[in-house]
Write an enzyme that holds these catalytic residues in place. Structure first.
Site, PDB file in Angstrom:
ATOM      1  N   GLU A  68       0.837  -1.211   0.000  1.00 41.19           N
ATOM      2  CA  GLU A  68       0.000   0.000   0.000  1.00 41.19           C
ATOM      3  C   GLU A  68       0.866   1.254   0.000  1.00 41.19           C
ATOM      4  OE1 GLU A  68      -2.937  -0.224   3.104  1.00 41.19           O
ATOM      5  OE2 GLU A  68      -4.156  -1.593   1.926  1.00 41.19           O
ATOM      6  N   GLU A  73      -5.960  -7.542  -0.899  1.00 44.49           N
ATOM      7  CA  GLU A  73      -6.527  -7.682   0.450  1.00 44.49           C
ATOM      8  C   GLU A  73      -7.956  -7.199   0.393  1.00 44.49           C
ATOM      9  OE1 GLU A  73      -4.405  -5.430   3.453  1.00 44.49           O
ATOM     10  OE2 GLU A  73      -2.479  -5.977   2.582  1.00 44.49           O
TER      11      GLU A  73
END
Ligand code: GAL
Length: 987
Positions: free
Chosen positions: A211, A307
């Site tokens: 991320e 995710e």
């Protein structure tokens, strides 16, 4: 590092199907806008380290394993959150049994690196063993070694020592990259031994960073990502790489940073944790367009969710779930949530789907980031105590479906259909087979019976409130074809001469299923009740779901019979499919099927029962004998074509847990005494730090990390001469949420300062700095100020702003009324325990002297009874031994439960056989039960518990009640090897 094109080709080889470096493969074809060429065919079988070279590629629809389409149905599991290697197999077998074909794992840098240049992959940190176990279990692996991982772990996975190094992390800073390369070299050396491409393991995807939403357009970020890419390739990792984009903005999509000229070996993934109370988002190919539209940002790679929320974490004080803990996380992200959100993902073209978390486990020792407490249960499908929850059922149903119905790996959006108000309908088609799929979702709070046009027939489909289901038309069920069904298909297989097809739904639902038949078949209802009729080439079967309804269809133009099994959810959770080299096996009855192997005419099954259970097995022709957990069963052949055990499998026997008695007590913190010998402690006299916390002008650096102390408690002793006038002292400290500071002057307690319990607003606040001011009783002469800081680990660095480098420990000390010169000495943890690793211990006196270890000589300690109620600022230890004698055929999951009057302000570090199982804060919570994983816990033998109780003396301190709790048990389980738990090296 820059790789030449030549070096690079040598590394990558030409293994990936259609993805040659010359750019003439499928990716190039997509760039030119041509249609993909790989047709729909059977999914590849379960992977293993089969010593065969495989190709791992992809096109815009899906991954291509040896040219076969595969939808990756993955669950996130963290090996470091289960410190007992034998239990890895248990968790992985449970996932595989429930339809997952892949797992995704973070590898946490801090867990493996106690010091720069030191990397440890032994014992509970044995990554090689974990990856071997995954391959033996038949699961693909998505490897995510960071370097940054976030993950609610200390410093987001960065080692403690990295917080005290030069350079900005998560950028192309050369000092940082040097350490990153050390880490990647260490982890890639193991990963390279487990690549599916090489046939030595089952890794098929590898994530770079995590991320990373900073420096997307600057060289700091681009060079960093390009460096990671080149480094990982140079280390011999030849599977596709990817990054998980937090904001679904197209960050780090293919072509956005230098990939060493290697077009087409890099994927785009994104993450998503939508609120379970809102509408499931359309983030895939078929969703909203543009660069903010998830995988729309990368049209030439498969829809990939790196995710997707399978639960959520809970901070200290339980602020996320109103103090109800992870049960509430599981309740709000329940089975219906999974169907609603995950089926929407599939309807949006997602073909690589990873649920974070699927088994959360335990952030033991000093692993948790300050934001969270010890349990990382997450409300996941498999709970922290390894117990399957009802959330596994939808995952099982969908995972089996994806395996059985390869048409789902290649979907285009089909003409929209309108069904009743309140229902969101997605319509998809496989362009090769023309199988159609429908996802019907009800976002309202009332049931809708939707009229759905399926293959020319309009059928009533009940969609309960806040539920979703997937329907199919035109799919193969072995040798027959499904015309339509109002129930969700789950699986089919050929067993012996017959095909078996399973459909599922909620108990009590009325289902209608149409099978294509050239002529009227013979239909026998073998169990349950079902109506049937034949007309116009279709056999229609109507049944209300309740347990298992069995309908045998024979003839009708096809010689092979079809056994139609209509199972309600609960029953579908007792149906297990296993592939063997001789064909598929389907088992009905037990709580879990772990393995199935065929040898000669015997099928050997291993698995678990909880209650007494029937056992029925369908398998290849000629199978005549059934062995369950090594015992041969007497069986009958049934009309369903199965073998059924004549006697039920027994359930699990009761497990007796002893009371915990005979506690011994000893108080410590001699460091607070004026004459304590601290000459061996480091003098805290540094003048500069790499911390992002400024060093106060005119003061020495007091930050613990600068002196090599990175975990748990840290002590300071300040020596000064009071020439008079000092009225008070102010101690500024940084601790992370829930930290505290205690001070003593010449051995007398000055008091304790605690960080407030976070609330929903402050919970994400970093640092947690505060200033504690204590009156200094005036006395001239030599004084000793002793300070204990309980640090709660380093902040994460999610925003890539070096927040893991916020100081921990004391920061500044000022006196009011005078300015004495203070000489500070500091003491934290001893060198990392070589077996238990760096996160096991902090710097309490007892920890430095082995009071937490089994075999520590505590016979001189005073025997006391619980509950305790003493008022004392400082640390008191309690130790006891207990013996367990759990039957070897029983997998008992055991926890330690602490309870007391919540007004009592104290906290406990729990050591089991020397392993730090976490921190209990009596007046904050919400966690009361701590999982003691078997292996660390000797289920047959002697165990040592040590509790280090820290209290501020303002209220009576416990422990109150401390007991063992049974968190679940099953007959079966996996063999468990005792985890090494050495005692003190010197008495
Ligand atoms: C994601 C992150 C994970 C974890 C998760 C929340 O954004 O990538 O590492 O922190 O959030 O549990």
């Amino acid at each position: 590092m820059v790789l030449s094109r030549r070096t690079f080709s040598a590394i990558a080889g030409s293994a990936a199907l259609g993805l040659s470096l010359s750019g003439s493969g499928d990716c190039a074809a997509y760039a030119a806008g041509k249609a993909p060429t790989v047709p729909t065919g059977p999914a590849p079988g379960p992977p293993s380290a089969d010593r065969i070279k495989h190709t791992v590629g992809f096109d815009r629809y899906s991954m291509l394993i040896d040219g076969k389409r595969l939808v990756l149905w993955s669950g996130e599991v963290h090996p470091f959150r289960l410190p007992s290697p034998s239990l890895w197999r248990d968790v992985l077998q449970k996932l595989r049994a429930h339809g997952y074909n892949a797992i995704s794992i973070y590898v946490s840098w801090n867990y493996h690196s106690p010091a720069p240049g030191k990397y440890d992959f032994t014992g509970v940190r044995d990554l090689d063993l974990f990856l071997r176990t995954a391959a033996e279990t038949g699961l693909y692996v998505i490897l995510r070694p960071g370097p940054y991982i976030n993950a609610e772990v200390d410093a987001g996975g960065f080692p403690g020592w990295l917080t005290a190094t030069k350079g900005t992390a998560r950028t192309s800073d050369p000092t940082y990259l040097k350490y990153v390369d050390e880490w990647l070299t260490a982890v890639d050396k193991i990963a390279a031994q487990h690549l599916y491409t090489k046939g030595n393991g089952t890794i098929v995807l590898y994530q770079l960073e995590n991320e990373y939403a900073n420096n997307v357009t600057s060289s700091l970020g681009r060079d960093y990502m390009a460096h990671l890419y080149a480094k990982v390739r140079a280390d011999g990792i030849d599977v596709p790489l990817f990054h998980n984009d937090k904001g679904r903005k197209g960050y780090w999509a293919p072509g956005t940073f230098d990939t060493a000229g290697e077009k087409g070996r890099y994927l785009y993934a994104f993450d998503g944790y939508p609120s379970p109370f809102g509408q499931p988002p359309d983030w895939g190919y078929f969703g909203i367009g543009g660069t903010t539209g998830g995988s729309t940002a990368s049209p030439h790679t498969p829809g990939f969710i790196g995710e997707f929320g399978g639960g959520w974490f809970d901070p200290w004080g339980g602020v996320e779930f109103g103090g109800k803990g992870y049960a509430e996380s599981r309740r709000t992200r329940d089975a219906a949530y999974e169907r609603r959100f995950y089926l929407t993902n599939l309807a949006n073209g997602i073909k690589i789907h990873n649920v974070y978390m699927t088994f959360g486990g335990t952030s033991w020792g000093w692993l948790p980031a300050p934001i969270v407490y010890t349990s990382y249960d997450y409300g996941a499908a498999l709970d922290e105590a390894r117990q399957p929850t009802s959330k596994l059922i939808p995952m099982h149903q969908i995972g089996q479906l994806l395996h059985s119905v390869p048409d789902l790996a290649k979907l285009d959006r089909a003409a929209g259909i309108t069904v009743d108000a309140g229902i969101k309908a997605y319509h998809l088609v496989n362009p090769d087979t023309k199988a159609h799929f429908y996802v019907l979702r009800n976002d309202t709070s009332t049931e809708v019976v939707a009229s759905v046009p399926l293959a020319g027939t309009t059928v009533p489909v009940p969609v309960p409130p806040l539920e979703a289901r997937l329907l199919a038309t035109g799919i193969a069920l072995g040798r027959r074809t499904l015309r339509y069904s109002t129930a969700q298909p789950m699986l089919w297989l050929t067993a012996g001469r017959q095909d078996i097809a399973v459909f599922t739904g909620r108990s009590g639902e009325v289902t209608r299923t149409g099978l294509e038949c050239a002529s009227a078949p013979t239909v026998t209802v073998l169990e349950g009740s079902a109506g049937h009729a034949y007309a116009n080439g279709v056999l229609r079967v109507d049944a209300r779901l309740s347990g298992l309804t069995r309908v045998l269809v024979e003839g009708g133009g096809i010689s092979a019979p079809l056994l139609l099994l209509l199972a309600d959810d609960e029953t579908s959770g007792r149906l297990w499919r296993y592939e063997t080299p001789s064909g598929g096996v389907l088992v009905h009855g037990p709580a879990l099927l772990r393995t199935a192997t065929l040898s000669g005419t015997t099928v050997h099954l291993t698995g678990d029962t909880v209650k007494a259970a029937d056992l029925e097995v369908w398998g290849p022709r000629g199978m005549t004998e059934v062995v369950w957990n090594k015992g041969t069963l007497k069986t009958l052949a049934t009309k369903s074509g199965s073998l059924r055990a004549k006697q039920r499998l027994p359930g699990v026997a009761g497990v007796q847990l002893p009371a915990l008695t005979n506690w011994r007590r000893y108080a410590e913190n001699p460091e607070s005494a004026p004459d304590y010998g601290d000459s061996g402690w480091k003098v805290a006299n540094k003048t500069s730090s790499y911390s992002i916390t400024p060093v106060p002008p005119g003061q020495p650096v007091l930050f613990a990390d600068d002196y090599g102390y990175h975990y748990g408690d840290v002590w300071y002793r300040g020596h000064f001469t009071n020439t008079g006038g000092a009225d008070s002292v102010s101690l500024t400290y940084h601790s992370g949420a829930q930290g505290l500071l205690m001070a003593w002057l010449d051995g007398k307690a000055l008091g304790t300062h605690r960080m407030p319990v976070p609330d929903k607003k402050t919970v994400r606040q970093g640092s947690w700095a505060a200033t504690a001011t204590f009156a200094v009783p005036g006395k001239a002469g030599s004084r000793v100020l002793s300070v204990l800081v309980r640090r709660m680990q380093h902040d994460e660095d999610g925003a890539a702003k070096d927040t893991h480098k916020v100081a921990r420990g004391l920061a500044a000390v000022t006196f009011d009324g005078a300015s004495p010169v203070v000489t500070w000495r500091i003491r934290g943890e001893v060198a990392a325990d070589p077996v238990r690793g760096p996160v096991n211990n902090g710097g309490l006196y007892g920890e430095r002297h082995g009071w937490h270890l089994p075999g520590f000589a505590d016979s001189g300690w005073k025997v006391v009874d619980f509950p305790r109620a003493e008022r004392r600022q400082g640390v008191v230890w309690y130790r006891t031994d207990f013996r367990l004698a759990v039957d070897t055929a029983v997998d008992a999951s055991i926890g330690l439960t602490l309870t007391d009057d919540p007004a009592r302000a104290y906290r406990v570090q729990i050591f089991l056989n020397g392993w730090n199982m976490g921190q209990y804060i009596n007046d904050v919570g919400p966690q009361h039960t701590f999982v003691l994983p078997n292996g660390l816990l000797r289920t047959r033998g002697l165990n040592t518990l040590a509790l280090a109780v820290l209290s501020d003396g303002n209220t009576p301190a416990g422990p109150g009640e401390v007991k063992l709790t049974l968190l679940g048990s099953a007959a079966g389980g996996v063999p468990v090897t005792t985890v090494d738990s050495p005692g003190p090296t010197t008495a």
